[in-house]
Design a protein around this motif. Structure first.
Motif, PDB file in Angstrom:
ATOM      1  N   LYS A  22       0.798  -1.242   0.000  1.00  0.00           N
ATOM      2  CA  LYS A  22       0.000   0.000   0.000  1.00  0.00           C
ATOM      3  C   LYS A  22       0.820   1.276   0.000  1.00  0.00           C
ATOM      4  O   LYS A  22       0.293   2.354  -0.310  1.00  0.00           O
ATOM      5  CB  LYS A  22      -0.902   0.032   1.240  1.00  0.00           C
ATOM      6  CG  LYS A  22      -2.039  -0.971   1.240  1.00  0.00           C
ATOM      7  CD  LYS A  22      -2.986  -0.669   2.404  1.00  0.00           C
ATOM      8  CE  LYS A  22      -4.269  -1.458   2.313  1.00  0.00           C
ATOM      9  NZ  LYS A  22      -4.059  -2.906   2.381  1.00  0.00           N
ATOM     10  N   VAL A  23       2.091   1.174   0.373  1.00  0.00           N
ATOM     11  CA  VAL A  23       2.890   2.360   0.711  1.00  0.00           C
ATOM     12  C   VAL A  23       4.250   2.333   0.028  1.00  0.00           C
ATOM     13  O   VAL A  23       4.849   1.271  -0.163  1.00  0.00           O
ATOM     14  CB  VAL A  23       3.115   2.385   2.255  1.00  0.00           C
ATOM     15  CG1 VAL A  23       4.102   3.462   2.651  1.00  0.00           C
ATOM     16  CG2 VAL A  23       1.788   2.586   2.966  1.00  0.00           C
ATOM     17  N   LEU A  24       4.721   3.543  -0.325  1.00  0.00           N
ATOM     18  CA  LEU A  24       6.088   3.715  -0.816  1.00  0.00           C
ATOM     19  C   LEU A  24       6.730   4.860  -0.025  1.00  0.00           C
ATOM     20  O   LEU A  24       6.063   5.866   0.267  1.00  0.00           O
ATOM     21  CB  LEU A  24       6.050   4.070  -2.299  1.00  0.00           C
ATOM     22  CG  LEU A  24       7.391   4.270  -2.998  1.00  0.00           C
ATOM     23  CD1 LEU A  24       8.180   2.964  -3.022  1.00  0.00           C
ATOM     24  CD2 LEU A  24       7.173   4.775  -4.428  1.00  0.00           C
ATOM     25  N   ALA A  25       8.000   4.690   0.330  1.00  0.00           N
ATOM     26  CA  ALA A  25       8.735   5.755   1.023  1.00  0.00           C
ATOM     27  C   ALA A  25      10.039   5.991   0.280  1.00  0.00           C
ATOM     28  O   ALA A  25      10.721   5.046  -0.116  1.00  0.00           O
ATOM     29  CB  ALA A  25       9.005   5.368   2.475  1.00  0.00           C
ATOM     30  N   PHE A  26      10.361   7.277   0.066  1.00  0.00           N
ATOM     31  CA  PHE A  26      11.565   7.626  -0.699  1.00  0.00           C
ATOM     32  C   PHE A  26      12.112   8.946  -0.191  1.00  0.00           C
ATOM     33  O   PHE A  26      11.417   9.710   0.495  1.00  0.00           O
ATOM     34  CB  PHE A  26      11.255   7.698  -2.197  1.00  0.00           C
ATOM     35  CG  PHE A  26      10.061   8.550  -2.544  1.00  0.00           C
ATOM     36  CD1 PHE A  26       8.780   8.019  -2.547  1.00  0.00           C
ATOM     37  CD2 PHE A  26      10.225   9.892  -2.858  1.00  0.00           C
ATOM     38  CE1 PHE A  26       7.677   8.816  -2.863  1.00  0.00           C
ATOM     39  CE2 PHE A  26       9.140  10.694  -3.180  1.00  0.00           C
ATOM     40  CZ  PHE A  26       7.859  10.156  -3.173  1.00  0.00           C
ATOM     41  N   LEU A  27      13.371   9.227  -0.552  1.00  0.00           N
ATOM     42  CA  LEU A  27      14.013  10.462  -0.104  1.00  0.00           C
ATOM     43  C   LEU A  27      13.384  11.665  -0.785  1.00  0.00           C
ATOM     44  O   LEU A  27      13.183  11.664  -2.013  1.00  0.00           O
ATOM     45  CB  LEU A  27      15.510  10.441  -0.419  1.00  0.00           C
ATOM     46  CG  LEU A  27      16.360   9.387   0.295  1.00  0.00           C
ATOM     47  CD1 LEU A  27      17.824   9.539  -0.112  1.00  0.00           C
ATOM     48  CD2 LEU A  27      16.213   9.481   1.815  1.00  0.00           C
ATOM     49  N   ASP A  28      13.093  12.703   0.001  1.00  0.00           N
ATOM     50  CA  ASP A  28      12.647  13.977  -0.573  1.00  0.00           C
ATOM     51  C   ASP A  28      13.789  14.569  -1.379  1.00  0.00           C
ATOM     52  O   ASP A  28      14.946  14.582  -0.944  1.00  0.00           O
ATOM     53  CB  ASP A  28      12.207  14.927   0.556  1.00  0.00           C
ATOM     54  CG  ASP A  28      11.469  16.154   0.039  1.00  0.00           C
ATOM     55  OD1 ASP A  28      12.024  16.885  -0.812  1.00  0.00           O
ATOM     56  OD2 ASP A  28      10.344  16.391   0.485  1.00  0.00           O
ATOM     57  N   ILE A  29      13.461  15.082  -2.558  1.00  0.00           N
ATOM     58  CA  ILE A  29      14.488  15.598  -3.472  1.00  0.00           C
ATOM     59  C   ILE A  29      15.150  16.870  -2.914  1.00  0.00           C
ATOM     60  O   ILE A  29      16.279  17.198  -3.279  1.00  0.00           O
ATOM     61  CB  ILE A  29      13.841  15.858  -4.857  1.00  0.00           C
ATOM     62  CG1 ILE A  29      14.857  15.808  -5.969  1.00  0.00           C
ATOM     63  CG2 ILE A  29      13.067  17.152  -4.899  1.00  0.00           C
ATOM     64  CD1 ILE A  29      14.232  15.734  -7.373  1.00  0.00           C
ATOM     65  N   THR A  41       0.941   6.988  -0.083  1.00  0.00           N
ATOM     66  CA  THR A  41       0.103   5.856  -0.487  1.00  0.00           C
ATOM     67  C   THR A  41       0.422   5.536  -1.950  1.00  0.00           C
ATOM     68  O   THR A  41       0.720   6.445  -2.733  1.00  0.00           O
ATOM     69  CB  THR A  41      -1.392   6.225  -0.378  1.00  0.00           C
ATOM     70  OG1 THR A  41      -1.611   7.479  -1.035  1.00  0.00           O
ATOM     71  CG2 THR A  41      -1.826   6.321   1.073  1.00  0.00           C
ATOM     72  N   LYS A  42       0.353   4.271  -2.318  1.00  0.00           N
ATOM     73  CA  LYS A  42       0.582   3.929  -3.730  1.00  0.00           C
ATOM     74  C   LYS A  42      -0.586   4.403  -4.594  1.00  0.00           C
ATOM     75  O   LYS A  42      -0.398   4.797  -5.737  1.00  0.00           O
ATOM     76  CB  LYS A  42       0.810   2.427  -3.881  1.00  0.00           C
ATOM     77  CG  LYS A  42       2.197   2.010  -3.405  1.00  0.00           C
ATOM     78  CD  LYS A  42       2.509   0.573  -3.763  1.00  0.00           C
ATOM     79  CE  LYS A  42       3.985   0.298  -3.540  1.00  0.00           C
ATOM     80  NZ  LYS A  42       4.316  -1.135  -3.719  1.00  0.00           N
ATOM     81  N   GLU A  43      -1.792   4.376  -4.025  1.00  0.00           N
ATOM     82  CA  GLU A  43      -2.955   4.924  -4.729  1.00  0.00           C
ATOM     83  C   GLU A  43      -2.961   6.438  -4.565  1.00  0.00           C
ATOM     84  O   GLU A  43      -2.457   6.959  -3.568  1.00  0.00           O
ATOM     85  CB  GLU A  43      -4.255   4.355  -4.136  1.00  0.00           C
ATOM     86  CG  GLU A  43      -4.463   2.885  -4.381  1.00  0.00           C
ATOM     87  CD  GLU A  43      -4.797   2.557  -5.831  1.00  0.00           C
ATOM     88  OE1 GLU A  43      -5.474   3.369  -6.490  1.00  0.00           O
ATOM     89  OE2 GLU A  43      -4.350   1.498  -6.301  1.00  0.00           O
ATOM     90  N   HIS A  44      -3.561   7.127  -5.511  1.00  0.00           N
ATOM     91  CA  HIS A  44      -3.641   8.592  -5.437  1.00  0.00           C
ATOM     92  C   HIS A  44      -4.852   9.018  -4.608  1.00  0.00           C
ATOM     93  O   HIS A  44      -5.994   8.756  -4.986  1.00  0.00           O
ATOM     94  CB  HIS A  44      -3.750   9.187  -6.842  1.00  0.00           C
ATOM     95  CG  HIS A  44      -3.824  10.678  -6.846  1.00  0.00           C
ATOM     96  ND1 HIS A  44      -2.739  11.475  -7.097  1.00  0.00           N
ATOM     97  CD2 HIS A  44      -4.858  11.526  -6.576  1.00  0.00           C
ATOM     98  CE1 HIS A  44      -3.091  12.746  -7.000  1.00  0.00           C
ATOM     99  NE2 HIS A  44      -4.377  12.800  -6.689  1.00  0.00           N
TER     100      HIS A  44
END
Ligand code: 5GP
Ligand code: ZN
Length: 131
Positions: A22-29, A41-44
């Motif tokens: 359900k979830v993705l986490a990544f570094l803020d640019i 969330t993976k869904e919008h």
């Protein structure tokens, strides 16, 4: 399609930190501090009220995982969790996301400007909320 949906689809690259169904986490640019992570969330969904509770539970659970990871691996003293809900609150990407922002003593960041309630103001707000 919004930028974060494109990141979920892999159409825009990102530095992924965590992923589940359900979830993705990544570094803020553009990090406030190094290790600033966005949990989405993976869904919008545009904001908190529009997001189903199962997705919100998954996001906050991932925030907890990320917080532990940042403390363990980056030796940070603590972190801010913030969510800019709607454009007036500073939300630039209209896709639900929580910021997890590493903090160190003396880093100079101060998230909020605060003020005192005027006479009767708190009571008036409370009455509106309770009516
Ligand atoms: P908001 O203001 O909507 O709460 O936060 C959006 C955040 O997304 C900002 O902190 C900004 O730096 C980050 N951001 C915007 N575009 C990109 C991008 O293409 N990749 C990544 N990793 N972060 C982005
Ligand atoms: Zn989106």
């Amino acid at each position: 399609m919004c930028i974060f949906c494109q990141i979920v689809k892999g159409e825009i690259p990102s530095y992924k930190v965590y992923e589940d169904d359900k979830v993705l986490a990544f570094l803020d640019i553009k990090p406030v501090n190094p290790g600033h992570v966005l949990v989405i969330t993976k869904e919008h969904y545009p904001n908190i009220e529009e997001t189903p509770i199962a997705e919100l539970n998954a996001v906050i659970s991932a925030v907890k995982t990320i917080g532990r990871l940042l403390k363990d691996k980056l030796a940070i003293a603590g972190y801010n969790v913030t969510e800019n809900n709607d454009p007036v609150a500073g939300q630039e990407i209209p896709h639900l996301h929580f910021h997890v922002i590493p903090r160190q003593a003396g880093d100079g960041n101060k998230p909020w400007l605060q003020a005192e309630y005027g006479p009767g103001e708190a009571e008036a707000v409370l009455k509106k909320l309770q009516d």
